[in-house]
Design a protein around this motif. Structure first.
Motif, mmCIF file in Angstrom:
data_model
loop_
_atom_site.group_PDB
_atom_site.id
_atom_site.type_symbol
_atom_site.label_atom_id
_atom_site.label_comp_id
_atom_site.label_asym_id
_atom_site.label_seq_id
_atom_site.Cartn_x
_atom_site.Cartn_y
_atom_site.Cartn_z
ATOM 1 N N SER A 87 0.862 -1.182 0.000
ATOM 2 C CA SER A 87 0.000 0.000 0.000
ATOM 3 C C SER A 87 0.900 1.234 0.000
ATOM 4 O O SER A 87 2.074 1.167 0.357
ATOM 5 C CB SER A 87 -0.941 -0.007 1.207
ATOM 6 N N GLY A 102 -3.476 -0.328 -3.371
ATOM 7 C CA GLY A 102 -4.346 -0.788 -2.298
ATOM 8 C C GLY A 102 -5.692 -0.085 -2.273
ATOM 9 O O GLY A 102 -6.624 -0.559 -1.633
ATOM 10 N N SER A 103 -5.807 1.035 -2.993
ATOM 11 C CA SER A 103 -7.088 1.749 -3.031
ATOM 12 C C SER A 103 -8.020 1.066 -4.036
ATOM 13 O O SER A 103 -7.577 0.339 -4.930
ATOM 14 C CB SER A 103 -6.882 3.216 -3.436
#
Length: 140
Positions: A20, A114-115
């Motif tokens: 992330s 990671g979004s």
């Protein structure tokens, strides 16, 4: 010669040490390339092109007074007269987990790994957006 990307995502490198996005920190009291590029893109989402980011990063790391507009234009021409690495070699997607999303005008925004947006884009579900991997830090 145009060095910008259009309708593209520079995805994080396969050997990126983080899953992330992580905000890069200065090292030894000085801003790193990653720190400068992060600040430029976080403060100006969807405004700067790859060429703007490359030049501004170089300029800010020179530790010189702010040049006049004429000097800035001359320095930019001199900077791009030499070959430059593209943002696929940036530490943001190589080490810090930041994807770089370019729109149809070549303007770039941060897209954190990671979004939901990053995951949607990297899977190729967005028609018309070309996926490019950041360069690896090490050879395989």
């Amino acid at each position: 010669m145009d060095l910008n990307y259009y309708d593209a995502l520079i995805a994080v490198a396969d050997d990126c040490p983080t899953r992330s996005a992580v905000v890069p920190a200065p090292r030894g009291g000085k801003k790193t390339v990653a720190t400068v590029q992060y600040e430029l893109l976080a403060d100006n989402p969807g405004i700067l092109t790859q060429e703007d980011v490359l030049f501004e990063t170089w300029l800010r790391r020179q530790e010189q007074p702010e040049p006049s507009e004429a000097d800035r234009a001359r320095l930019r021409a001199e900077f791009f007269a030499r070959p430059q690495a593209c943002l696929r070699a940036s530490p943001l997607p190589k080490k810090y987990g930041w994807g770089l999303l370019f729109d149809e005008a070549g303007r770039v925004s941060l897209c954190p790994a990671g979004s939901a947006e990053y995951e949607r884009l990297v899977t190729g579900d967005e028609p018309g957006v070309k996926i490019l991997k950041a360069m690896r830090s090490r050879r395989t």
